[in-house]
Design a protein around this motif. Structure first.
Motif, PDB file in Angstrom:
ATOM      1  N   ASP A 107      56.828  31.056  15.400  1.00 30.69           N
ATOM      2  CA  ASP A 107      57.265  30.536  16.696  1.00 30.69           C
ATOM      3  C   ASP A 107      56.428  29.298  17.030  1.00 30.69           C
ATOM      4  OD1 ASP A 107      58.140  30.067  19.247  1.00 30.69           O
ATOM      5  OD2 ASP A 107      57.566  32.024  20.061  1.00 30.69           O
ATOM      6  N   PRO A 108      56.907  28.103  16.654  1.00 29.51           N
ATOM      7  CA  PRO A 108      56.099  26.889  16.822  1.00 29.51           C
ATOM      8  C   PRO A 108      55.699  26.613  18.266  1.00 29.51           C
ATOM      9  CG  PRO A 108      58.062  26.425  15.529  1.00 29.51           C
ATOM     10  CD  PRO A 108      58.180  27.815  16.013  1.00 29.51           C
ATOM     11  N   ARG A 109      56.594  26.861  19.197  1.00 32.80           N
ATOM     12  CA  ARG A 109      56.292  26.583  20.609  1.00 32.80           C
ATOM     13  C   ARG A 109      55.122  27.440  21.093  1.00 32.80           C
ATOM     14  NH1 ARG A 109      60.626  24.850  24.463  1.00 32.80           N
ATOM     15  NH2 ARG A 109      61.604  24.728  22.457  1.00 32.80           N
ATOM     16  N   LYS A 110      55.181  28.726  20.809  1.00 34.32           N
ATOM     17  CA  LYS A 110      54.117  29.646  21.219  1.00 34.32           C
ATOM     18  C   LYS A 110      52.814  29.349  20.467  1.00 34.32           C
ATOM     19  CE  LYS A 110      53.256  34.622  21.444  1.00 34.32           C
ATOM     20  NZ  LYS A 110      53.804  35.928  21.091  1.00 34.32           N
TER      21      LYS A 110
ATOM     22  N   LEU B  48      41.271  18.736  13.654  1.00 32.41           N
ATOM     23  CA  LEU B  48      41.312  20.007  14.377  1.00 32.41           C
ATOM     24  C   LEU B  48      42.684  20.668  14.309  1.00 32.41           C
ATOM     25  CD1 LEU B  48      39.350  18.940  17.582  1.00 32.41           C
ATOM     26  CD2 LEU B  48      38.466  20.114  15.566  1.00 32.41           C
ATOM     27  N   LEU B  49      43.739  19.873  14.184  1.00 28.82           N
ATOM     28  CA  LEU B  49      45.096  20.410  14.147  1.00 28.82           C
ATOM     29  C   LEU B  49      45.950  19.497  13.282  1.00 28.82           C
ATOM     30  CD1 LEU B  49      47.076  22.471  16.025  1.00 28.82           C
ATOM     31  CD2 LEU B  49      47.903  20.239  16.651  1.00 28.82           C
ATOM     32  N   LEU B  50      46.674  20.084  12.364  1.00 31.73           N
ATOM     33  CA  LEU B  50      47.609  19.340  11.526  1.00 31.73           C
ATOM     34  C   LEU B  50      48.791  20.262  11.276  1.00 31.73           C
ATOM     35  CD1 LEU B  50      48.294  16.808   9.943  1.00 31.73           C
ATOM     36  CD2 LEU B  50      47.019  17.725   8.014  1.00 31.73           C
ATOM     37  N   VAL B  51      49.902  19.938  11.891  1.00 29.78           N
ATOM     38  CA  VAL B  51      51.085  20.790  11.828  1.00 29.78           C
ATOM     39  C   VAL B  51      52.282  19.921  11.457  1.00 29.78           C
ATOM     40  CG1 VAL B  51      51.486  20.585  14.313  1.00 29.78           C
ATOM     41  CG2 VAL B  51      52.394  22.536  13.105  1.00 29.78           C
ATOM     42  N   ALA B  52      53.205  20.477  10.663  1.00 29.25           N
ATOM     43  CA  ALA B  52      54.342  19.699  10.172  1.00 29.25           C
ATOM     44  C   ALA B  52      55.608  20.537  10.165  1.00 29.25           C
ATOM     45  CB  ALA B  52      54.052  19.194   8.768  1.00 29.25           C
ATOM     46  N   ARG B  53      56.741  19.879  10.425  1.00 28.36           N
ATOM     47  CA  ARG B  53      58.069  20.507  10.327  1.00 28.36           C
ATOM     48  C   ARG B  53      58.795  19.888   9.142  1.00 28.36           C
ATOM     49  NH1 ARG B  53      61.749  21.044  15.440  1.00 28.36           N
ATOM     50  NH2 ARG B  53      60.678  23.015  15.540  1.00 28.36           N
ATOM     51  N   ASP B  54      59.416  20.741   8.315  1.00 28.20           N
ATOM     52  CA  ASP B  54      60.122  20.245   7.130  1.00 28.20           C
ATOM     53  C   ASP B  54      61.612  20.039   7.419  1.00 28.20           C
ATOM     54  OD1 ASP B  54      61.285  22.765   7.060  1.00 28.20           O
ATOM     55  OD2 ASP B  54      60.211  23.440   5.296  1.00 28.20           O
TER      56      ASP B  54
ATOM     57  N   GLY C  27      63.655  22.821   9.042  1.00 29.37           N
ATOM     58  CA  GLY C  27      63.350  23.230  10.405  1.00 29.37           C
ATOM     59  C   GLY C  27      62.193  24.206  10.503  1.00 29.37           C
ATOM     60  N   ARG C  28      61.559  24.521   9.377  1.00 23.63           N
ATOM     61  CA  ARG C  28      60.408  25.422   9.409  1.00 23.63           C
ATOM     62  C   ARG C  28      59.154  24.623   9.712  1.00 23.63           C
ATOM     63  NH1 ARG C  28      61.432  28.144   3.811  1.00 23.63           N
ATOM     64  NH2 ARG C  28      61.393  25.938   3.417  1.00 23.63           N
ATOM     65  N   THR C  29      58.220  25.255  10.408  1.00 22.39           N
ATOM     66  CA  THR C  29      56.988  24.595  10.816  1.00 22.39           C
ATOM     67  C   THR C  29      55.820  25.207  10.063  1.00 22.39           C
ATOM     68  OG1 THR C  29      57.982  24.275  12.993  1.00 22.39           O
ATOM     69  CG2 THR C  29      55.625  23.919  12.816  1.00 22.39           C
ATOM     70  N   TRP C  30      54.896  24.355   9.606  1.00 20.04           N
ATOM     71  CA  TRP C  30      53.787  24.764   8.758  1.00 20.04           C
ATOM     72  C   TRP C  30      52.455  24.358   9.379  1.00 20.04           C
ATOM     73  CZ3 TRP C  30      55.402  27.474   4.571  1.00 20.04           C
ATOM     74  CH2 TRP C  30      56.723  27.304   4.181  1.00 20.04           C
ATOM     75  N   ASP C  31      51.462  25.240   9.302  1.00 18.18           N
ATOM     76  CA  ASP C  31      50.087  24.933   9.697  1.00 18.18           C
ATOM     77  C   ASP C  31      49.392  24.392   8.454  1.00 18.18           C
ATOM     78  OD1 ASP C  31      47.511  24.771  10.599  1.00 18.18           O
ATOM     79  OD2 ASP C  31      47.278  26.899  11.030  1.00 18.18           O
TER      80      ASP C  31
END
Length: 174
Positions: A146-149, A123-129, A132-136
């Motif tokens: 905005d990863p937090r939001k 259902l959710l798979l998210v990663a930070r490289d 410092g960028r975050t990817w869906d």
């Protein structure tokens, strides 16, 4: 030829050389910008994590589920995964090296699902490289501004707000 004519000819030749120099300077600038853009794209491709999840077995009710995760891309500095199998939702955090071999991990039950699923699904798979960028990772590796939001919205949609937290993703980049 008089001195006035010589000055005019020299001015014309100088203007011609200046125009010629401007054309080649513009071409060089375009080539440099294109090279920088290509280098940035190669860097993004090399550092972007690409996790791949495989379900190894069906879980027993209220027991951790075992999944096999392989990272086919860059280092996964922080990540989060939520899966659904039958009536349960499972969640866990991830940290994986660059191009790592498949690794089996246990995801702990988070809560009961609102709807039964016949097949296990992510259902959710998210990663930070490393940058410092975050990817869906489920939506074509889209960049998350905005990863937090974004994560708060995803957890709200999954009705898991307050039950699951991924501090490695929502905190400052390391």
């Amino acid at each position: 030829m008089s001195s006035g004519e010589i000055v005019v000819v020299l001015a014309a030749v100088t203007a011609l050389f200046a125009a010629w120099g401007a054309v080649f300077a513009t071409r060089a600038d375009r080539a440099a910008r294109r090279a920088r853009k290509d280098a940035d794209a190669r860097w993004d491709a090399a550092t972007k994590p690409v996790p791949h999840i495989t379900f190894t077995s069906s879980p027993s009710p209220n027991q951790p589920i075992e999944v096999e995760i392989q990272n086919l891309g860059g280092a996964l500095v922080a990540g989060g995964v939520i899966v659904q199998a039958a009536d349960d939702l499972y969640a866990g955090e991830l940290i994986m090296a660059e191009k790592s071999a498949p690794r089996r991990i246990l995801l702990q039950p988070a809560m009961k699902a609102w709807q039964r699923a016949s097949q296990p699904r992510c259902l959710l798979l998210v990663a930070r490289d490393v940058n410092g960028r975050t990817w869906d990772c489920l939506d074509g590796n889209k960049l998350i501004k905005d990863p937090r939001k974004w994560l708060a919205g995803q957890l709200r949609d999954l009705r898991l707000q307050g039950a699951v937290d991924f501090p490695g993703l929502t905190g400052p980049a390391r």
